[in-house]
Design a protein around this motif. Structure first.
Motif, PDB file in Angstrom:
ATOM      1  N   THR A 121     -10.616  -9.643   3.060  1.00 24.22           N
ATOM      2  CA  THR A 121      -9.532  -9.155   2.204  1.00 24.22           C
ATOM      3  C   THR A 121      -9.920  -9.239   0.729  1.00 24.22           C
ATOM      4  O   THR A 121      -9.717  -8.293  -0.039  1.00 24.22           O
ATOM      5  N   TYR A 147      -7.858  -0.702   8.856  1.00 20.26           N
ATOM      6  CA  TYR A 147      -7.352  -1.929   8.245  1.00 20.26           C
ATOM      7  C   TYR A 147      -8.383  -2.429   7.251  1.00 20.26           C
ATOM      8  O   TYR A 147      -9.574  -2.461   7.547  1.00 20.26           O
ATOM      9  N   HIS A 150      -5.184  -7.620   3.808  1.00 17.43           N
ATOM     10  CA  HIS A 150      -3.744  -7.577   3.536  1.00 17.43           C
ATOM     11  C   HIS A 150      -3.407  -7.351   2.060  1.00 17.43           C
ATOM     12  O   HIS A 150      -2.308  -7.658   1.605  1.00 17.43           O
ATOM     13  N   GLU A 151      -4.344  -6.797   1.314  1.00 16.24           N
ATOM     14  CA  GLU A 151      -4.083  -6.452  -0.084  1.00 16.24           C
ATOM     15  C   GLU A 151      -2.981  -5.385  -0.134  1.00 16.24           C
ATOM     16  O   GLU A 151      -2.941  -4.490   0.709  1.00 16.24           O
ATOM     17  N   ASP A 152      -2.080  -5.483  -1.130  1.00 18.40           N
ATOM     18  CA  ASP A 152      -0.883  -4.625  -1.196  1.00 18.40           C
ATOM     19  C   ASP A 152      -1.139  -3.142  -0.895  1.00 18.40           C
ATOM     20  O   ASP A 152      -0.505  -2.561  -0.025  1.00 18.40           O
ATOM     21  N   LEU A 155      -1.829  -1.844   2.851  1.00 14.15           N
ATOM     22  CA  LEU A 155      -0.935  -2.041   3.994  1.00 14.15           C
ATOM     23  C   LEU A 155      -0.190  -0.768   4.376  1.00 14.15           C
ATOM     24  O   LEU A 155       0.641  -0.773   5.282  1.00 14.15           O
ATOM     25  N   ALA A 158      -1.553   0.907   8.086  1.00 13.45           N
ATOM     26  CA  ALA A 158      -2.735   0.115   8.406  1.00 13.45           C
ATOM     27  C   ALA A 158      -2.868  -0.134   9.905  1.00 13.45           C
ATOM     28  O   ALA A 158      -1.901  -0.044  10.656  1.00 13.45           O
ATOM     29  N   VAL A 162      -0.875  -4.961  11.763  1.00 12.26           N
ATOM     30  CA  VAL A 162       0.180  -4.100  11.222  1.00 12.26           C
ATOM     31  C   VAL A 162       0.551  -3.043  12.267  1.00 12.26           C
ATOM     32  O   VAL A 162       1.726  -2.733  12.481  1.00 12.26           O
ATOM     33  N   GLY A 169       5.794  -0.379   6.879  1.00 15.06           N
ATOM     34  CA  GLY A 169       5.372  -0.689   5.523  1.00 15.06           C
ATOM     35  C   GLY A 169       5.751  -2.138   5.362  1.00 15.06           C
ATOM     36  O   GLY A 169       6.446  -2.680   6.201  1.00 15.06           O
ATOM     37  N   THR A 170       5.296  -2.814   4.331  1.00 16.64           N
ATOM     38  CA  THR A 170       5.594  -4.238   4.229  1.00 16.64           C
ATOM     39  C   THR A 170       6.507  -4.505   3.050  1.00 16.64           C
ATOM     40  O   THR A 170       6.179  -4.136   1.931  1.00 16.64           O
ATOM     41  N   VAL A 173       5.659  -5.112  -0.991  1.00 15.49           N
ATOM     42  CA  VAL A 173       4.710  -4.188  -1.620  1.00 15.49           C
ATOM     43  C   VAL A 173       5.522  -3.197  -2.448  1.00 15.49           C
ATOM     44  O   VAL A 173       6.388  -2.491  -1.927  1.00 15.49           O
TER      45      VAL A 173
END
Ligand SMILES: *Cc1c(COP(=O)(O)O)cnc(C)c1O
Length: 432
Positions: A121, A147, A150-152, A155, A158, A162, A169-170, A173
């Motif tokens: 990451t 993938y 987990h960098e913004d 994501l 991904a 995920v 989406g997370t 972010v």
């Protein structure tokens, strides 16, 4: 699944869930999509690990890629022990880092200059910042189902956990950040051409898993990596190969060595650390010169180049470089497992296909084999989950997700493979 067989793991998991989110320190370790309780590992050696209940497994996860020489390889263990006796961290430069950087530059074709970090990451996050800093452009192109940690900005659509958990989406972010990420379908020539036609002058870089591992093992279509390379060059965008998974695994020189396509920047992780936390990014010397302290793009790390981690990685990479016929044997093991499982699953009446590149493979409950994320999602997840548990009950540990690749090591001998295929016969018979 017999509850008795996993009773200690079940107790440990119940307690873990009170102490850690979902009971784990990384989502892919939980058995969310296959159901049931994750097995807790006690120790490992070669192609095997033992769980907290004393059950023995043939391991096709291998810490999600790093353990290419098998678990607890004597040379890696010795390197770590010798390094530990000299002190575990200094925060000042060492000769060891020179030797390791030399080795990475020797083995990875595109890497002229390298910076060590502590995870995949961190490597991708830093390479993306560098690409933006170098080009002065905001947008990043990534491929659906790939993938990159987990960098913004990564994501968006991904793969890996995920995809397994079906998270679209997370939260957390920022929309402003996600907006600068453009996604394209993997292996789609026209789709990528259109992305560049619309946004070409704003694109800092295109980041790709040259062989995907995080939506299963999908090789690039003939000419696809060349197409991506040409579009980047023509539009003044950088090409980043995320070889965190493929590096030293699909070939000693990674996917760039295998396919003969040269990226501007490469990110590395997993195998490079021999099972200790190491990541790296590197590439063209003129681009890497923009990293602090030689340039203005800041990136740092208290434990980066850690002597234990570097020693483990160096021992593993040297063994990979110096062992005659190692990649031929790895490739043969991956092929034999993938094709052997696929044949048997098909004979049992399920749709199945398989892929393999070097030391990684996938078995898909779908025929023909998928070439992109949309096709991966057509697999029969319910059949995969039943097969996963039938195999686990017979001592074969596959990734607990239909979306993840399988990994072999040099310890996965023909005898181990034969054992796995016999277990599959038995497992499939039980699924009736
Ligand atoms: C695993 C992986 C990462 C993230 O690496 P971590 O060490 O888990 O942070 C990034 N890119 C790819 C292609 C990976 O497979």
């Amino acid at each position: 699944m017999t509850t008795e067989r996993y009773s200690t793991s079940q107790k440990l998991y119940a307690r873990a869930c009170e102490l850690m989110p979902g009971g784990v320190n990384s989502p892919v370790r939980a058995f969310k999509s296959v159901g049931g309780t994750p097995v807790f590992v006690d120790r490992a050696k070669g192609a095997h690990f033992w769980d907290a209940d004393g059950n023995k497994y043939i391991d096709f996860v291998g810490s999600w890629g790093p353990m290419i020489l098998g678990h607890a390889h004597p040379k890696v263990i010795q390197a770590v022990q010798e390094a530990a006796a000299r002190g575990t961290s200094y925060g000042a430069p060492t000769r060891l880092e020179n030797e390791f950087a030399e080795l990475v530059c020797e083995l990875v074709p595109s890497v002229e200059v390298v910076r060590l970090v502590n995870s995949g990451t961190e490597a991708t996050m830093s390479a993306l910042r560098l690409a933006r800093g170098f080009t002065g452009r905001p947008k990043i192109v990534k491929f659906r189902g790939c993938y990159h940690g987990h960098e913004d900005s990564m994501l968006v659509e991904a793969g890996s956990g995920v995809a397994t958990l079906g998270i679209p989406g997370t939260p957390g972010v920022l929309a402003e950040v996600a907006r600068e990420t453009i996604t394209a379908p993997f292996n789609d020539f026209e789709g990528l051409t259109e992305v560049f036609a619309r946004h070409g002058s704003e694109i800092a870089c295109c980041i790709i898993e040259p062989v995907t591992g995080n939506m299963g093992c999908i090789p690039p279509a003939v000419g696809y990596l060349e197409h991506v390379r040409e579009l980047c060059t023509a539009n003044g965008a950088l090409l980043i190969f995320d070889e965190v998974m493929t590096g030293f695994r699909v070939a000693l020189g990674g996917a760039q060595g295998l396919y003969g396509v040269t990226p501007d920047l490469t990110t590395l992780g997993k195998v490079i650390g021999g099972g200790l936390p190491v990541g790296a990014y590197g590439g063209r010397a003129d681009i890497m010169a923009h990293i602090a302290p030689s340039g203005p793009v800041y990136q740092a790390g208290t434990l980066s180049g850690n002597p234990l981690a570097v020693s483990a990685g160096m021992a593993q990479l040297r063994e990979l470089r110096d062992t005659e016929g190692l990649y031929e044997r790895l490739g043969e093991a991956a092929r034999a497992v993938a094709e052997g499982l696929c044949e048997r699953v098909k004979a049992a009446g399920f749709a199945a296909s398989c892929t393999h590149v070097g030391g990684m493979f996938s078995l898909f409950f779908k025929d023909p084999a998928p070439t992109c994320y949309a096709e991966v999602k057509q697999a029969d997840i319910e059949a995969f989950n039943r097969f996963f548990w039938a195999m686990l009950d017979r001592g074969v540990y596959m990734a607990p997700s239909a979306y993840e690749a399988g990994f072999v090591s040099t310890a996965h001998t023909p005898e181990v493979v034969a054992e796995v295929l016999a277990a599959a016969d038995d497992a499939l018979a039980s699924m009736g």
